[in-house]
Scaffold this motif. Structure first.
Motif, PDB file in Angstrom:
ATOM      1  N   ILE A 181      44.718  42.078  45.142  1.00 33.95           N
ATOM      2  CA  ILE A 181      44.699  42.722  46.461  1.00 33.95           C
ATOM      3  C   ILE A 181      46.024  42.518  47.176  1.00 33.95           C
ATOM      4  O   ILE A 181      46.610  43.454  47.744  1.00 33.95           O
ATOM      5  CB  ILE A 181      43.543  42.175  47.305  1.00 33.95           C
ATOM      6  CG1 ILE A 181      42.205  42.363  46.595  1.00 33.95           C
ATOM      7  CG2 ILE A 181      43.515  42.848  48.679  1.00 33.95           C
ATOM      8  CD1 ILE A 181      41.046  41.608  47.225  1.00 33.95           C
ATOM      9  N   ALA A 200      43.689  48.455  47.055  1.00 31.84           N
ATOM     10  CA  ALA A 200      42.867  47.672  46.126  1.00 31.84           C
ATOM     11  C   ALA A 200      41.413  48.053  46.352  1.00 31.84           C
ATOM     12  O   ALA A 200      41.012  48.372  47.473  1.00 31.84           O
ATOM     13  CB  ALA A 200      43.066  46.181  46.350  1.00 31.84           C
ATOM     14  N   TYR A 265      41.694  47.418  51.444  1.00 30.56           N
ATOM     15  CA  TYR A 265      40.736  47.056  50.395  1.00 30.56           C
ATOM     16  C   TYR A 265      39.503  47.924  50.596  1.00 30.56           C
ATOM     17  O   TYR A 265      38.972  48.013  51.716  1.00 30.56           O
ATOM     18  CB  TYR A 265      40.397  45.576  50.524  1.00 30.56           C
ATOM     19  CG  TYR A 265      39.256  45.058  49.663  1.00 30.56           C
ATOM     20  CD1 TYR A 265      39.505  44.588  48.371  1.00 30.56           C
ATOM     21  CD2 TYR A 265      37.953  44.996  50.162  1.00 30.56           C
ATOM     22  CE1 TYR A 265      38.457  44.072  47.602  1.00 30.56           C
ATOM     23  CE2 TYR A 265      36.912  44.480  49.389  1.00 30.56           C
ATOM     24  CZ  TYR A 265      37.176  44.017  48.116  1.00 30.56           C
ATOM     25  OH  TYR A 265      36.153  43.504  47.357  1.00 30.56           O
TER      26      TYR A 265
END
Length: 310
Positions: A181, A200, A265
Motif C-alpha cells: 500500500i 492499492a 486504498y
C-alpha cells in the motif's frame, strides 16, 4: 454503483477496452487468471506474468490473445530480465495490476536474501514497476493488490528481514502488504504530475491457493484470530467468489475515476476509509498504511535493499 458482491463482469459491463494494453502479474491461478480473462474478454491486450509458464499456459488456455512472460518475484535477476524484455519491446501499457504474491509461509529467504514475503510481495513488484514505469501511458494506472492483512502489522524499517525479532508468518505478511500500500502511495505522489496514478486494493476473502504455503499451525492461529475478532464485535467474514475478488482490481484499473483512487486504498469496488479498530477482520485501512512520510521512508529503504535508485 458496485459493492462486495459485484463481479468482474458486473464492473466491466459496457466497457470497451480495445486498444488498451494491460500487464497482470500472477496469471497461473486464482485472481490473476480471472483478472486477465475479464480484461481480455472486453478487448484489452493482456500481458500475463508468471513464475511457472507451463502452469500459466494451462490455466489461461482459454484466454484469447494473452501474451505470457516469465517473472519470478523472488529473484531480482528474473525481475530485471522481465523488465528489460518489456522495455526492449517498447510497447506501452495503460495499466499494471501487480497481483502476484505469497502468504504466511514458514521463514525463508528469496534468492537475494530478503525475507520471502517482503521480498516477493513488495521488493519484487517495487523493482519491476519502477523499471517499466516509462512504459505507462499518460492516463495510465498501477494497481497494487494488497490485503486487509495489512492490519496485522506496519512495516518495520529497522528490521525488514526479522534479523532482530522473532519471525511470525502473519506479522511478516502484514508488513509486506502494508509495504504494498505504501508503495502505491509514494508511486502516486511521484507520478501523478505526469498523469499516471497508483492505488492499492484489497480483493476480499477468497478461497485461492494463496495460502498454499501455510502450515497447520498458521491456519489454526489465523482461525483463532478470526474467532477472537468475532467475539470482540468484528463483522463476520463474508467470503467472495474469484470473480468477485478480482472485481476491485479491474474496477480500480479501468473504471473508477483516477482522482478518486490515486494514492488510496480500495475494497469492495470503493475507496476504503481509515479504520483503527483492534480487529484484523474488519474493513477499512490502517492510517500507517497511507502515511506519506512512512511511504517515503519505505521507498528509500527499498532502494537501498535492491541497490537501485528510481
Amino acid at each position: 454503483m458496485f459493492d462486495a458482491k459485484s463481479t468482474t463482469d458486473d464492473v466491466l459491463a459496457g466497457i470497451d477496452l480495445a486498444g488498451k494494453r494491460i500487464l497482470v502479474t500472477g496469471v497461473s491461478s486464482g485472481l490473476g487468471v480471472e483478472t486477465a480473462r475479464a480484461l481480455a474478454a472486453h478487448g484489452a491486450q493482456v500481458v500475463g506474468a508468471a513464475r511457472d509458464l507451463d502452469k500459466a499456459r494451462a490455466a489461461t488456455a482459454g484466454i484469447a490473445g494473452l501474451e505470457l512472460i516469465e517473472l519470478d518475484l523472488a529473484s531480482l535477476a528474473s525481475v530485471r530480465a522481465a523488465a528489460d524484455a518489456l522495455i526492449a519491446k517498447a510497447a506501452p501499457f495503460d495499466a499494471i495490476i501487480a497481483n502476484a504474491g505469497v502468504m504466511a509461509g514458514t521463514f525463508g529467504r528469496t534468492e537475494d536474501g530478503f525475507e520471502t514475503q517482503f521480498g516477493t510481495n513488495h521488493l519484487g513488484h517495487f523493482t519491476l514497476v519502477n523499471r517499466i514505469a516509462p512504459l505507462i501511458r499518460t492516463g495510465g494506472r498501477v494497481v497494487m493488490v494488497a490485503s486487509g492483512g495489512h492490519r496485522f502489522a506496519d512495516v518495520d524499517l529497522d528490521d525488514p528481514g526479522f534479523e532482530k525479532t522473532p519471525y511470525e508468518p502473519f506479522i511478516a505478511y502484514g508488513r509486506s502488504k502494508t509495504a504494498t500500500i505504501l508503495f502505491a502511495v509514494e508511486f502516486d505522489r511521484r507520478h501523478k504530475g505526469q498523469g499516471v496514478r497508483a492505488t492499492a486494493i484489497h480483493p476480499g476473502g477468497i478461497a485461492t491457493d494463496l495460502g498454499r504455503h501455510m502450515t497447520p499451525e498458521s491456519v489454526q492461529k489465523l482461525m483463532e484470530t478470526f474467532e477472537a475478532d468475532r467475539r470482540a464485535g468484528a463483522p463476520d467474514i463474508e467470503y467472495k467468489s474469484v470473480p468477485q475478488g478480482a472485481a476491485t482490481s479491474v474496477w480500480a484499473a479501468v473504471v473508477a475515476p483516477a482522482d478518486a483512487v490515486g494514492g488510496r486504498y480500495c475494497e469492495d469496488c470503493a475507496v476504503a476509509q481509515i479504520d483503527e479498530a483492534d480487529w484484523i477482520t474488519g474493513g477499512g485501512v490502517r492510517a500507517y498504511a497511507l502515511d506519506p512520510e512512512n511511504a517515503k521512508a519505505l521507498w528509500a529503504l527499498s532502494e537501498r535493499m535492491v541497490g537501485e535508485t528510481f
